[in-house]
Design an enzyme around this catalytic site. Structure first.
Site, short mmCIF file in Angstrom:
data_model
loop_
_atom_site.label_atom_id
_atom_site.label_comp_id
_atom_site.label_asym_id
_atom_site.label_seq_id
_atom_site.Cartn_x
_atom_site.Cartn_y
_atom_site.Cartn_z
N LEU A 18 10.49 0.41 9.37
CA LEU A 18 9.63 0.73 10.50
C LEU A 18 9.44 -0.55 11.32
O LEU A 18 9.03 -1.58 10.77
CB LEU A 18 8.28 1.27 10.01
CG LEU A 18 7.31 1.81 11.08
CD1 LEU A 18 6.37 2.84 10.46
CD2 LEU A 18 6.51 0.72 11.76
N GLY A 21 6.64 -2.17 18.34
CA GLY A 21 6.88 -2.84 19.61
C GLY A 21 8.33 -2.85 20.04
O GLY A 21 8.87 -3.88 20.45
N SER A 23 9.82 -1.15 22.59
CA SER A 23 10.16 -0.73 23.95
C SER A 23 10.91 -1.80 24.72
O SER A 23 11.67 -1.49 25.65
CB SER A 23 8.89 -0.35 24.72
OG SER A 23 8.01 -1.44 24.84
N GLY A 27 11.69 -6.50 19.73
CA GLY A 27 11.60 -5.25 18.99
C GLY A 27 12.74 -4.32 19.30
O GLY A 27 13.34 -3.71 18.39
N SER A 149 5.30 -16.72 15.99
CA SER A 149 5.65 -17.55 17.14
C SER A 149 5.44 -19.00 16.72
O SER A 149 4.66 -19.27 15.78
CB SER A 149 4.74 -17.22 18.33
OG SER A 149 4.80 -18.21 19.33
N TYR A 162 -4.24 -16.16 22.28
CA TYR A 162 -2.98 -15.79 21.63
C TYR A 162 -2.73 -16.64 20.40
O TYR A 162 -2.40 -16.13 19.32
CB TYR A 162 -1.84 -15.93 22.64
CG TYR A 162 -0.47 -15.64 22.07
CD1 TYR A 162 -0.06 -14.33 21.82
CD2 TYR A 162 0.43 -16.67 21.77
CE1 TYR A 162 1.20 -14.05 21.30
CE2 TYR A 162 1.68 -16.40 21.25
CZ TYR A 162 2.06 -15.10 21.02
OH TYR A 162 3.30 -14.83 20.50
#
Length: 295
Positions: A18, A21, A23, A27, A149, A162
Site C-alpha cells: 500500500l 500519496g 497522485s 508516490g 526528507s 515541515y
C-alpha cells in the site's frame, strides 16, 4: 471507493504494498516502478479526481494498479483501507508512507493551525497508518518504508512546520525500528534532497503572497525563495523515478539500512548534521540560504 479490485486465485502469491500519496511525484513513480517488479499495488491518494496522471503512467508502463481513495488524516479511511487489503488480498506485505505536504513560512508569518496541519499530514498520518498496518505486517514479516526528507534531519529556514513534522517522523521510526524488528517487521526511512516534482507546487505556495506578508523577514524569504527555485530546477535535483528506485530496492532488500539517503548530496548534507554536535556547522550553512551574499 475502489477504482478496481482484481483479486484472484493467484493473489496470495503476489506481494502487496500500500502506497500513499500516489497522485504525483515520488508516490506515482514508486507505484509504477514497484508494479513493474511484480508487486500488487494498492495506490492511494486523498482525491481520486487527481488520479488521471497515475492511470496514464500505468497504461504506458503496461501495469495494473488498484487505485483507492485514502486521506491519511482520516481514521475511518485508514481503517477501511487496511480492512480492504485484508479482505481483498489476504494481507499486506509492505506499507510505503509517502503522502505529505509542504509548509513554507516562519513562525510570525504562520498561524498555529498551520503547524497543526503540517503535523497531521506529515506525522500523525504516518503514525496512524503504521499503527493500523502493523498487525498485517507482523503476519507477513513485512516492512514499513517512510519517505522522509533531509528536512527530517536538518532544520531548514522557512520550513519550521515541515521540518518539525519530519523530525517527529524520524524520532518515531528510529524508536520503533528495533521494537518492530523483534516481531519480524522491517522499518526504513528514505531521505531525498531536492526532487523535481510538483510537491512544492501542490502546497499552493504563492511566492508573491509570501513576500507581501513577510514584513521584516522579506529580505530573508526573498533570498530563500530564489535559492530554492534554483535548487529544484538545477541538474542536481533528482527525478521522482530516482527515488522510486530506492524505494523498490529497499522493499526487495531484507538487509537494507534503516536510514537511506537517495543521492550523494543528501548523504553529505545529512552527515554534516550528524557530525555537528553543537549545531554551529549546520546553522552556519543554512544561514547562507537567507542572505543575498550567498546562495
Amino acid at each position: 471507493m475502489s477504482e478496481q479490485a482484481t483479486a484472484d486465485s493467484n493473489t496470495a502469491a503476489v506481494p502487496v504494498v500500500l502506497i500513499t500519496g500516489t497522485s504525483t511525484g515520488i508516490g506515482l513513480a514508486s507505484a509504477i516502478e514497484t508494479a513493474r517488479s511484480g508487486w500488487k499495488i494498492v495506490a492511494t491518494m486523498r482525491d481520486l479526481k487527481r488520479a488521471e496522471a497515475l492511470r496514464a503512467e500505468a497504461r504506458a508502463a503496461g501495469v495494473e494498479l488498484d487505485i483507492r481513495q485514502l486521506d491519511v488524516t482520516d481514521a475511518g479511511d485508514i481503517q477501511r483501507e487496511i480492512a480492504y487489503c485484508l479482505n481483498t488480498y489476504g494481507g499486506l506485505d509492505a506499507l510505503v508512507n509517502n503522502a505529505g505536504s509542504a509548509a513554507v513560512g516562519t513562525v510570525e508569518m504562520m498561524e498555529t493551525t498551520d503547524f497543526h496541519n503540517a503535523m497531521e499530514v506529515n506525522f500523525f498520518g504516518v503514525v496512524a497508518l503504521t499503527r493500523a498496518a502493523m498487525p498485517l505486517l507482523r503476519d507477513s514479516s513485512g516492512c514499513v518504508i517512510t519517505v522522509s526528507s533531509v528536512g527530517g534531519v536538518v532544520g531548514q529556514p522557512f520550513n519550521e512546520a515541515y521540518c518539525a513534522a519530519k523530525f517527529a517522523v524520524e524520532g518515531f521510526l528510529e524508536s520503533l525500528q528495533p521494537v518492530a524488528r523483534t516481531v519480524g517487521v522491517r522499518v526504513h526511512l528514505i531521505e531525498p534532497g531536492a526532487v523535481s516534482s510538483s510537491f512544492v507546487e501542490n502546497a499552493g505556495i504563492d511566492s508573491g503572497a509570501l513576500l507581501s506578508a513577510a514584513g521584516p523577514y522579506r529580505p530573508a524569504i526573498s533570498a530563500y525563495l530564489e535559492r530554492t527555485s534554483r535548487q529544484f530546477a538545477s541538474s542536481s535535483a533528482q527525478q521522482p523515478a530516482d527515488v522510486a528506485e530506492v524505494v523498490l530496492s529497499t522493499l526487495q532488500d531484507s538487509s537494507a539500512a534503516f536510514r537511506i539517503q537517495t543521492s550523494s548530496w543528501a548523504r553529505d548534507f545529512v552527515a554534516a548534521k550528524l557530525n555537528d554536535l553543537d549545531g554551529s556547522k549546520v546553522t552556519g550553512l543554512t544561514a547562507g540560504w537567507v542572505t543575498t551574499q550567498q546562495g
